[in-house]
Design a protein around this motif. Structure first.
Motif, PDB file in Angstrom:
ATOM      1  N   ALA A 210      44.501  62.858   2.102  1.00 42.24           N
ATOM      2  CA  ALA A 210      45.582  62.603   0.614  1.00 42.24           C
ATOM      3  C   ALA A 210      47.446  62.965   1.956  1.00 42.24           C
ATOM      4  O   ALA A 210      47.430  62.299   0.663  1.00 42.24           O
ATOM      5  CB  ALA A 210      45.587  64.705   0.240  1.00 42.24           C
ATOM      6  N   SER A 211      47.284  63.295   2.308  1.00 40.88           N
ATOM      7  CA  SER A 211      48.404  63.090   3.996  1.00 40.88           C
ATOM      8  C   SER A 211      48.367  61.833   4.104  1.00 40.88           C
ATOM      9  O   SER A 211      49.059  60.823   3.972  1.00 40.88           O
ATOM     10  CB  SER A 211      48.231  63.561   5.211  1.00 40.88           C
ATOM     11  OG  SER A 211      48.321  64.878   4.649  1.00 40.88           O
ATOM     12  N   LEU A 212      47.440  60.267   4.151  1.00 37.74           N
ATOM     13  CA  LEU A 212      47.080  59.203   4.497  1.00 37.74           C
ATOM     14  C   LEU A 212      48.141  58.240   3.439  1.00 37.74           C
ATOM     15  O   LEU A 212      48.983  57.620   3.627  1.00 37.74           O
ATOM     16  CB  LEU A 212      46.094  58.895   5.206  1.00 37.74           C
ATOM     17  CG  LEU A 212      46.251  59.233   6.793  1.00 37.74           C
ATOM     18  CD1 LEU A 212      44.481  58.399   6.601  1.00 37.74           C
ATOM     19  CD2 LEU A 212      46.722  58.692   7.508  1.00 37.74           C
ATOM     20  N   TYR A 213      47.578  58.522   2.274  1.00 39.12           N
ATOM     21  CA  TYR A 213      47.901  58.567   0.846  1.00 39.12           C
ATOM     22  C   TYR A 213      49.162  58.696   0.266  1.00 39.12           C
ATOM     23  O   TYR A 213      49.270  58.748  -0.712  1.00 39.12           O
ATOM     24  CB  TYR A 213      46.924  58.688  -0.005  1.00 39.12           C
ATOM     25  CG  TYR A 213      45.580  57.185   0.968  1.00 39.12           C
ATOM     26  CD1 TYR A 213      45.586  56.765   1.809  1.00 39.12           C
ATOM     27  CD2 TYR A 213      43.876  57.844   0.621  1.00 39.12           C
ATOM     28  CE1 TYR A 213      44.465  55.909   2.320  1.00 39.12           C
ATOM     29  CE2 TYR A 213      43.706  57.609   1.538  1.00 39.12           C
ATOM     30  CZ  TYR A 213      43.603  56.429   1.990  1.00 39.12           C
ATOM     31  OH  TYR A 213      42.648  55.960   2.681  1.00 39.12           O
ATOM     32  N   ASP A 214      49.695  60.342   0.840  1.00 36.11           N
ATOM     33  CA  ASP A 214      50.458  60.808   0.381  1.00 36.11           C
ATOM     34  C   ASP A 214      51.118  61.496  -1.592  1.00 36.11           C
ATOM     35  O   ASP A 214      51.434  60.962  -2.376  1.00 36.11           O
ATOM     36  CB  ASP A 214      51.732  59.396  -0.151  1.00 36.11           C
ATOM     37  CG  ASP A 214      53.390  59.715  -0.835  1.00 36.11           C
ATOM     38  OD1 ASP A 214      53.763  61.480   0.072  1.00 36.11           O
ATOM     39  OD2 ASP A 214      54.058  58.985  -1.346  1.00 36.11           O
ATOM     40  N   LEU A 215      49.160  61.499  -1.081  1.00 36.04           N
ATOM     41  CA  LEU A 215      49.050  62.459  -2.713  1.00 36.04           C
ATOM     42  C   LEU A 215      49.204  63.694  -1.890  1.00 36.04           C
ATOM     43  O   LEU A 215      48.968  64.394  -1.368  1.00 36.04           O
ATOM     44  CB  LEU A 215      47.427  62.411  -2.942  1.00 36.04           C
ATOM     45  CG  LEU A 215      47.420  60.396  -2.166  1.00 36.04           C
ATOM     46  CD1 LEU A 215      45.734  60.566  -3.045  1.00 36.04           C
ATOM     47  CD2 LEU A 215      47.708  60.135  -4.240  1.00 36.04           C
ATOM     48  N   ARG A 216      48.516  64.446  -3.397  1.00 35.77           N
ATOM     49  CA  ARG A 216      48.715  66.218  -3.234  1.00 35.77           C
ATOM     50  C   ARG A 216      47.390  66.907  -3.023  1.00 35.77           C
ATOM     51  O   ARG A 216      46.839  66.168  -3.627  1.00 35.77           O
ATOM     52  CB  ARG A 216      49.581  66.891  -4.302  1.00 35.77           C
ATOM     53  CG  ARG A 216      51.128  66.609  -4.432  1.00 35.77           C
ATOM     54  CD  ARG A 216      51.565  68.001  -5.147  1.00 35.77           C
ATOM     55  NE  ARG A 216      51.363  67.634  -6.474  1.00 35.77           N
ATOM     56  CZ  ARG A 216      51.793  67.819  -7.610  1.00 35.77           C
ATOM     57  NH1 ARG A 216      52.865  68.650  -8.096  1.00 35.77           N
ATOM     58  NH2 ARG A 216      51.035  67.832  -8.904  1.00 35.77           N
ATOM     59  N   ALA A 217      47.147  67.513  -1.922  1.00 38.91           N
ATOM     60  CA  ALA A 217      45.780  67.904  -1.762  1.00 38.91           C
ATOM     61  C   ALA A 217      45.559  69.606  -1.156  1.00 38.91           C
ATOM     62  O   ALA A 217      46.865  69.791  -0.870  1.00 38.91           O
ATOM     63  CB  ALA A 217      44.712  67.845  -0.878  1.00 38.91           C
ATOM     64  N   GLY A 218      44.801  70.403  -1.692  1.00 39.04           N
ATOM     65  CA  GLY A 218      45.087  71.877  -1.279  1.00 39.04           C
ATOM     66  C   GLY A 218      43.068  72.119  -1.146  1.00 39.04           C
ATOM     67  O   GLY A 218      42.251  71.516  -1.864  1.00 39.04           O
ATOM     68  N   ALA A 219      43.059  73.910  -0.721  1.00 39.59           N
ATOM     69  CA  ALA A 219      41.292  73.970  -1.202  1.00 39.59           C
ATOM     70  C   ALA A 219      42.007  75.319  -0.787  1.00 39.59           C
ATOM     71  O   ALA A 219      41.906  76.458  -0.513  1.00 39.59           O
ATOM     72  CB  ALA A 219      40.829  73.397  -0.024  1.00 39.59           C
ATOM     73  N   VAL A 220      40.804  75.920  -2.248  1.00 39.42           N
ATOM     74  CA  VAL A 220      40.700  77.093  -2.733  1.00 39.42           C
ATOM     75  C   VAL A 220      39.260  77.799  -2.213  1.00 39.42           C
ATOM     76  O   VAL A 220      37.992  76.355  -3.069  1.00 39.42           O
ATOM     77  CB  VAL A 220      40.777  77.645  -3.531  1.00 39.42           C
ATOM     78  CG1 VAL A 220      40.649  77.286  -4.995  1.00 39.42           C
ATOM     79  CG2 VAL A 220      40.524  78.905  -3.444  1.00 39.42           C
ATOM     80  N   CYS A 221      37.787  78.708  -1.636  1.00 43.34           N
ATOM     81  CA  CYS A 221      36.883  78.327  -1.335  1.00 43.34           C
ATOM     82  C   CYS A 221      36.796  79.972  -1.232  1.00 43.34           C
ATOM     83  O   CYS A 221      37.257  80.621  -1.244  1.00 43.34           O
ATOM     84  CB  CYS A 221      36.806  77.936   0.111  1.00 43.34           C
ATOM     85  SG  CYS A 221      36.458  76.360   0.279  1.00 43.34           S
ATOM     86  N   ALA A 222      34.957  79.907  -2.346  1.00 47.09           N
ATOM     87  CA  ALA A 222      35.139  81.921  -1.991  1.00 47.09           C
ATOM     88  C   ALA A 222      34.084  82.033  -0.999  1.00 47.09           C
ATOM     89  O   ALA A 222      32.846  81.115  -0.682  1.00 47.09           O
ATOM     90  CB  ALA A 222      34.159  81.758  -3.362  1.00 47.09           C
ATOM     91  N   VAL A 223      34.169  83.483  -0.643  1.00 48.84           N
ATOM     92  CA  VAL A 223      33.547  83.777   0.497  1.00 48.84           C
ATOM     93  C   VAL A 223      32.194  83.916   0.600  1.00 48.84           C
ATOM     94  O   VAL A 223      31.835  85.149  -0.042  1.00 48.84           O
ATOM     95  CB  VAL A 223      34.226  85.101   1.560  1.00 48.84           C
ATOM     96  CG1 VAL A 223      33.387  85.291   2.623  1.00 48.84           C
ATOM     97  CG2 VAL A 223      35.907  84.258   1.759  1.00 48.84           C
TER      98      VAL A 223
END
Length: 273
Positions: A210-223
């Motif tokens: 996402a950074s390379l392509y100038d896009l937005r990204a994130g992550a949320v994970c359940a433990v």
């Protein structure tokens, strides 16, 4: 490129079997195809638009906001294919919605971990860029995920994630017949001492691309597990899915607010009220 066996820029994407008309600007990325239903059950409406191999895609609306979800399968290689083809179809915001093992003792099973950046201990991202390039979550996505978890009243933690290429040896677990990979005996302790919050298998690839392509990204994970306490339960999927879905709706409002004010970046001086 000369000699290619198929056109990667064809309208219908080769692996996902989606077109630009099938997917929204924002896409949730669970690993398990079965989690698509867990996600879409929370939406106002949804329809399945494609299902091929590990990739299942649904599109609908959450809180009136267009949204899609595509399963990526396990690990960086298949996650990279999903992001590549969704970007080609026109999507520009991606949130991984997954499960993880926590390695800090204060993180309970069922809590959420929101990734601010990732340790690139997988190999897929290295095929795109040298390994000192950081895997960093987009600050607007992180802000939206935090706001969503706060509004929903879910326990969450924000910090660094380690992404591995192996569920067993690469995460410090014994392999078949007790095999131990070199360095596996102190892997988790080393990461814990570096204040890494959790281990999973896709975030670093998604954030790097996402950074390379100038896009937005994130992550949320359940433990699902705490590697320090030994506790394990498969819970929290719906909380992660709801947090990510609400984050997409909040991002849409943030984008609208930016347009109204003529600014390019969301910041603490703006308000959604």
């Amino acid at each position: 490129m000369p000699g290619d066996s198929e056109d990667p820029n064809a309208d219908r994407q080769y692996h996902l079997e989606v077109t630009g008309d099938d997917v929204a600007d924002s896409v949730l990325l669970p690993g398990n195809p079965d989690r698509i239903e867990t996600i879409t059950d929370l939406w106002d409406s949804s329809r399945t638009v494609a299902s091929h191999r590990e990739y299942r895609t649904a599109t609908g609306r959450y809180d009136g906001t267009p949204i899609s979800a595509t399963s990526t399968g396990i690990g960086g290689p298949s996650a990279a294919i999903a992001l590549e083809e969704l970007a080609r179809a026109g999507s520009a915001t991606f949130i991984r919605v997954g499960s993880c093992g926590a390695i800090q003792p204060e993180i309970d099973v069922g809590d959420l971990v929101i990734t601010s950046g990732a340790v690139r201990q997988e190999g897929t991202s290295e095929e795109y860029i040298h390994n000192d390039y950081p895997a960093v979550a987009d600050h607007e996505v992180v802000s939206a995920l935090i706001a969503a978890a706060e509004r929903l009243g879910y326990d969450y933690h924000v910090g660094l994630t380690m992404s591995a290429d192996s569920f067993y040896a690469g995460q410090g677990r014994p392999g078949f017949d007790g095999y131990e990979a070199p360095g596996s005996d102190d892997l988790v302790e080393t990461l814990r001492n570096a204040n890494v919050k959790n281990i999973e298998m896709e975030a670093a690839t998604i954030l790097t691309l996402a950074s390379l392509y100038d896009l937005r990204a994130g992550a949320v994970c359940a433990v699902y597990a705490n590697r320090q306490t030994g506790e394990f339960r498969t819970e929290g999927d719906a909380r992660a899915a709801e947090t990510a879905s609400l984050a997409v709706a909040l991002l849409a409002r943030m984008d609208q607010r930016k347009r109204e004010l003529g600014v390019n970046q969301w910041h603490a001086g703006l308000s959604l009220d």
